[in-house]
Design a protein around this motif. Structure first.
Motif, PDB file in Angstrom:
ATOM      1  N   VAL A  94       0.798  -1.362   0.127  1.00 35.81           N
ATOM      2  CA  VAL A  94       0.006  -0.110  -0.013  1.00 35.81           C
ATOM      3  C   VAL A  94       0.846   1.221   0.016  1.00 35.81           C
ATOM      4  N   THR A  98      -0.057   5.294  -1.204  1.00 32.38           N
ATOM      5  CA  THR A  98      -0.137   6.388  -0.547  1.00 32.38           C
ATOM      6  C   THR A  98       0.877   7.327  -0.687  1.00 32.38           C
ATOM      7  N   TYR A 323       0.628  -8.323  -0.394  1.00 36.23           N
ATOM      8  CA  TYR A 323       0.046  -7.120  -1.346  1.00 36.23           C
ATOM      9  C   TYR A 323      -1.335  -7.334  -1.548  1.00 36.23           C
ATOM     10  N   GLN A 324      -2.181  -7.965  -0.833  1.00 38.62           N
ATOM     11  CA  GLN A 324      -3.515  -8.160  -1.067  1.00 38.62           C
ATOM     12  C   GLN A 324      -4.319  -7.620   0.021  1.00 38.62           C
ATOM     13  N   PRO A 325      -5.597  -6.813  -0.276  1.00 39.95           N
ATOM     14  CA  PRO A 325      -5.947  -6.548  -1.547  1.00 39.95           C
ATOM     15  C   PRO A 325      -5.190  -5.669  -2.410  1.00 39.95           C
ATOM     16  N   LEU A 327      -4.275  -2.942  -5.232  1.00 39.89           N
ATOM     17  CA  LEU A 327      -4.398  -1.419  -4.651  1.00 39.89           C
ATOM     18  C   LEU A 327      -5.906  -0.776  -4.837  1.00 39.89           C
ATOM     19  N   HIS A 328      -6.374  -1.168  -5.917  1.00 42.08           N
ATOM     20  CA  HIS A 328      -7.705  -0.421  -6.205  1.00 42.08           C
ATOM     21  C   HIS A 328      -8.917  -1.007  -5.331  1.00 42.08           C
ATOM     22  N   GLN A 329      -8.668  -2.206  -4.701  1.00 37.64           N
ATOM     23  CA  GLN A 329      -9.582  -2.800  -3.857  1.00 37.64           C
ATOM     24  C   GLN A 329      -9.486  -2.134  -2.510  1.00 37.64           C
ATOM     25  N   HIS A 330      -8.421  -1.526  -2.261  1.00 33.20           N
ATOM     26  CA  HIS A 330      -8.586  -0.590  -1.033  1.00 33.20           C
ATOM     27  C   HIS A 330      -9.257   0.395  -0.960  1.00 33.20           C
ATOM     28  N   ALA A 331      -9.743   0.907  -2.296  1.00 32.07           N
ATOM     29  CA  ALA A 331      -9.824   2.350  -2.378  1.00 32.07           C
ATOM     30  C   ALA A 331     -10.775   3.142  -1.998  1.00 32.07           C
ATOM     31  N   LYS A 333     -11.881   4.683   0.713  1.00 31.80           N
ATOM     32  CA  LYS A 333     -11.361   6.039   1.178  1.00 31.80           C
ATOM     33  C   LYS A 333     -10.083   6.583   0.634  1.00 31.80           C
ATOM     34  N   VAL A 334      -9.419   5.808  -0.195  1.00 32.42           N
ATOM     35  CA  VAL A 334      -8.296   6.243  -0.971  1.00 32.42           C
ATOM     36  C   VAL A 334      -8.607   6.862  -2.321  1.00 32.42           C
TER      37      VAL A 334
END
Ligand SMILES: Cc1ncc(COP(=O)(O)O)c(C=O)c1O
Length: 387
Positions: A94, A98, A323-325, A327-331, A333-334
């Motif tokens: 992540v 960030t 490395y999971q989720p 990057l786009h699966q966190h997003a 709030k990001v």
């Protein structure tokens, strides 16, 4: 009845108090605890010598308090207009995401290569055409090095700035291209461990001087800058490496070769045992043999991965979906982020699993893990090919 002990995912190896003692003695004598003190200066010199042995240009090393801050400061030093788009692979830690946002840019999440599981110049070129990105943060994912010369060529042809996040790749990733800055981590879990720490390594003195000033709040330290020393010349942060952390890094560096050989040997034997037991049920990241592996990752069919997690849970064997989720699966709030299609990253992630690995892992631990993986993969449909 024997009692099974848990197998941890990862046990850090840091220098013990005896190995630290000579450096702590220096600290006591110096009475200099941060702000580019003598241990830090000596560390940067030792490291630049190491990197220079693998490149044919002078190397500059600037330590930072973490790789995350090092990445943020290098990206800031590019001085792109706020809101510029920066390409990053979907399969990474992540912090790669960030740091782009904290530097004031917008991440463009791109796919990875089916063999190396890395972002490549060809994938970045396509993502740049689609998104209008101004820069690329390529990642040496799982410690597998990026091709700096290839990225240098890409940078020249495309006009996009390239930075490499090699947080976990110390010893395997070198800085062959003078115009591609590379950032490493010295977190406790890495092969050159300081507890916390990072470094920016490049062949460009201006990049490193800017990062150094940014790591010291942005205060100008250069009498020849055409700007008074002590005045703010950038909006920086406090990202300096303390002398205590530099002491640990020195002691870690003293032991690095022996530790790297041990890591290589364990990794090799472990992988051989898995290949013998499970052969074509497993896919490995393509690339070079790493100088000092710190994690152990393998891809298998999704059903086998899910079954393995259950078996390992019952047997107290720790695993991690590194490395999971994606990057786009966190997003949620990001934001904002831009996402390109990422079918390969998704297919890789669906079967990826991190198994226990450290310099402390025993032969019995490895046998137990191999048995669990064999059980999980038996009678499961073969892994789907990515190409
Ligand atoms: C790819 C990647 N980038 C960045 C980082 C962050 O490094 P640090 O903990 O030194 O900030 C990590 C940490 O593991 C990483 O794996």
């Amino acid at each position: 009845m024997s009692v099974r002990t848990a197998i941890p995912l990862l046990t850090p190896l840091l220098p013990d108090r005896d190995s630290l003692a000579p450096y702590l003695d220096q600290l006591d004598r110096n009475r200099h605890y941060s702000n580019f003190g003598p241990l830090n200066t000596a560390l940067e010199q030792r490291l630049s010598g190491l990197f220079e042995a693998h490149s044919n240009h002078p190397i500059h090393v600037t330590t930072t308090s973490s790789a995350t801050l090092g990445l943020e400061l290098v990206l800031s030093s590019l001085d792109l207009p706020p809101g510029s788009k920066v390409i990053v692979p979907a399969l990474t830690f992540v912090a790669s995401l960030t740091t782009i946002i904290r530097a004031g840019y917008i991440p463009v999440i791109a796919d990875i290569d089916p063999d190396s599981w890395l972002l490549t110049p060809a994938i970045a070129a396509e993502a740049a055409t689609q998104s209008g990105a101004k820069a690329v943060l390529a990642v040496a994912a799982f410690g597998q090095p990026q091709d700096t010369l290839g990225w240098s060529e890409f940078q020249r042809q495309s006009g996009l700035n390239v930075v490499i996040d090699a947080a976990g790749a110390f010893g395997s990733q070198w800085v062959e291209a003078p115009d591609i800055p590379v950032v490493y981590s010295m977190h406790a879990t890495k092969s050159l461990a300081a507890g916390e720490g990072g470094m920016v390594v490049s062949g460009n003195a201006t990049v490193n001087n800017t990062v150094r000033q940014l790591s010291n709040f942005g205060i100008n330290l250069d009498a020849n800058a055409g700007f008074p020393v002590g005045h703010l010349s950038f909006v920086g942060s406090n990202a300096k490496l303390s002398e205590y952390h530099a002491a640990v890094a020195h002691a870690s560096l003293d032991q690095w070769d022996a530790q790297a050989r041990l890591r290589q040997r364990i990794y090799h034997d472990y992988r051989e045992a898995l290949v013998q037991a499970c052969g074509a049920d497993l896919q490995w990241q393509a690339g070079i043999q790493l100088a000092a592996p710190t994690i152990f990752c393998v891809r298998m069919a999704t059903d086998a991965r899910d079954r393995l997690e259950k078996i390992c849970q019952q047997r107290q064997i720790a695993t991690r979906r590194w490395y999971q989720p994606l990057l786009h699966q966190h997003a949620a709030k990001v934001a904002p982020i831009i996402k390109q299609p990422t079918p390969i990253a998704e297919a890789v992630a669906n079967g990826l699993i991190g198994l226990p690995f450290s310099t402390f892992i025993s032969r019995q631990d490895i046998t137990d893990v191999v048995e669990a993986v064999s059980l999980a993969t038996v009678n499961i449909a073969p892994i789907n090919q990515l190409k």
